[in-house]
Design a protein around this motif. Structure first.
Motif, short mmCIF file in Angstrom:
data_model
loop_
_atom_site.label_atom_id
_atom_site.label_comp_id
_atom_site.label_asym_id
_atom_site.label_seq_id
_atom_site.Cartn_x
_atom_site.Cartn_y
_atom_site.Cartn_z
N ALA A 96 0.74 -1.17 -0.06
CA ALA A 96 0.25 0.08 0.12
C ALA A 96 0.97 1.30 0.03
O ALA A 96 1.90 1.33 0.69
N VAL A 97 0.36 2.45 -0.75
CA VAL A 97 1.14 3.44 -0.90
C VAL A 97 0.29 4.64 -0.48
O VAL A 97 -0.67 4.82 -1.20
N PHE A 98 0.90 5.52 0.33
CA PHE A 98 0.29 6.87 0.78
C PHE A 98 1.22 7.87 0.58
O PHE A 98 2.59 7.92 0.40
N ASN A 99 0.67 9.28 0.52
CA ASN A 99 1.49 10.39 0.43
C ASN A 99 0.70 11.46 1.02
O ASN A 99 -0.36 11.18 2.03
N GLU A 294 1.84 13.63 9.23
CA GLU A 294 0.60 13.02 8.44
C GLU A 294 1.31 11.88 8.05
O GLU A 294 0.60 10.78 7.67
N ALA A 295 2.83 11.71 7.27
CA ALA A 295 3.37 10.56 7.16
C ALA A 295 3.29 9.33 7.74
O ALA A 295 3.02 8.03 7.48
N ALA A 296 3.35 9.67 9.10
CA ALA A 296 3.68 8.60 10.19
C ALA A 296 2.20 8.26 10.42
O ALA A 296 2.17 6.93 10.86
N GLU A 297 1.18 9.02 10.62
CA GLU A 297 -0.23 8.48 10.69
C GLU A 297 -0.64 7.63 9.61
O GLU A 297 -1.27 6.51 9.78
N ASN A 298 -0.31 8.14 8.27
CA ASN A 298 -0.47 7.13 7.11
C ASN A 298 0.18 5.83 7.26
O ASN A 298 -0.45 4.96 7.02
N LEU A 299 1.21 5.86 7.61
CA LEU A 299 2.02 4.58 7.97
C LEU A 299 1.47 3.69 9.20
O LEU A 299 1.18 2.40 8.84
#
Length: 312
Positions: A96-99, A294-299
């Protein structure tokens, strides 16, 4: 023991609640030892301990990387662009990929404005002259009198448009995929924009179709004394063609925050009418903190969804 990696050149682990939650769940973290953009081999090495998650920078995340990182399930880009990620390969490997498209937008837009104003008023050259004992009476140009052409009307491009309008500049734009455009911004063809704009600023993703979007032909199309800004991706600009345009005066000035090869050591360093910055567009303290959280929350959420940690 489960682990995740952070490949960005810097990251504030201590003041990031989602990261702390991951650590409290027993996960270990591996960080970038080089403090710069990683190569393909270096990101493979960073992931070799079996990381299940990655907070990614702009290193190449390729099929080869994914083949070697068999435990990797979640990538969270700390930033907006996904051009460094082979999305098809990620999908094939079940990753899964997030940004974080919104978090860095204001910082990049404000840097763009700073670069535009610095070039228009020749601030860098005047500062250097004063330091050399001179007292120049340099005549600059008003942003209010310029037509700003924005290529790419995503989160950043729209902000740049509104900021330029606050200075009373005329704003035109090109983006065949634009879904939202600020009021009084005319969407036109790329050819029209290049021929009309006094200032051309890039805010679009990089890919095969946008490689060297600004090339020798594009520079020839521009108005005399055009100014070029690139705070998006290095490959969008043919740097050799830009140097030639600067040397002939076809382009009066330019500012680049991004380059095809970083760190940059190329011939533009010798050009007096170009500002070069070190890929710092998102590095405003407030935006960077928001982007990292935000990046850490996505992870965190990605790992929870994948069933790799408990939600609690």
């Amino acid at each position: 023991m489960s682990s995740f990696a952070i490949s960005t050149s810097s990251f504030d682990i201590d003041n990031n609640p989602p990261i702390q939650q991951l650590l409290q769940n027993g996960m270990q973290v591996t960080t970038n030892p080089h403090r710069r953009k990683l190569t393909e081999d270096e990101i493979i090495e960073l992931l070799q301990e079996g990381a299940t998650g990655l907070i990614a920078g702009i290193e190449p995340l390729t099929e080869r990387v994914f083949q070697s990182a068999s435990n990797l399930k979640v990538i969270s880009r700390c930033g907006a662009g996904l051009d460094s990620v082979d999305l098809a390969a990620a999908k094939k490997h079940g990753i899964a990929v997030f940004n974080t498209p919104e978090a860095p937008a204001q910082a990049v837009a404000e840097l763009t404005m700073g670069l535009i104003l610095t070039l228009l008023r020749q601030i860098r050259q005047i500062d250097q002259s004063v330091r050399n004992g001179e007292w120049p009476r340099t005549q600059g140009r008003l942003l209010a009198a310029q037509t700003v052409g924005i290529i790419g009307m995503g989160h950043i491009g729209r902000r740049v448009a509104r900021l330029c309008q606050a200075f009373e500049a005329t704003v035109i734009a090109h983006d065949p995929y634009a879904s939202q455009v600020p009021a009084d911004v005319a969407l036109i063809s790329l050819e029209q924009l290049l021929a009309t704009a006094d200032i051309i600023t890039l805010h679009l993703p990089y890919g095969p179709e946008t490689h060297h979007l600004l090339n020798a032909k594009a520079f020839t199309t521009m108005k005399p004394e055009a100014i070029v800004i690139n705070a998006a991706r290095g490959g969008l600009v043919d740097e050799d063609a830009l140097l030639a345009a600067l040397q002939t005066g076809k382009v009066s000035a330019a500012a680049l925050d991004v380059f095809e090869q970083e760190p940059y050591h190329g011939p533009l360093i010798e050009s007096g009418n170009v500002i070069l910055t070190s890929h710092v567009g998102s590095l405003a303290r407030e935006s960077r903190q928001l982007m990292e959280i935000e990046a850490a929350e996505n992870l965190l959420q990605g790992l929870i969804k994948a069933g790799l940690i408990n939600n609690g």
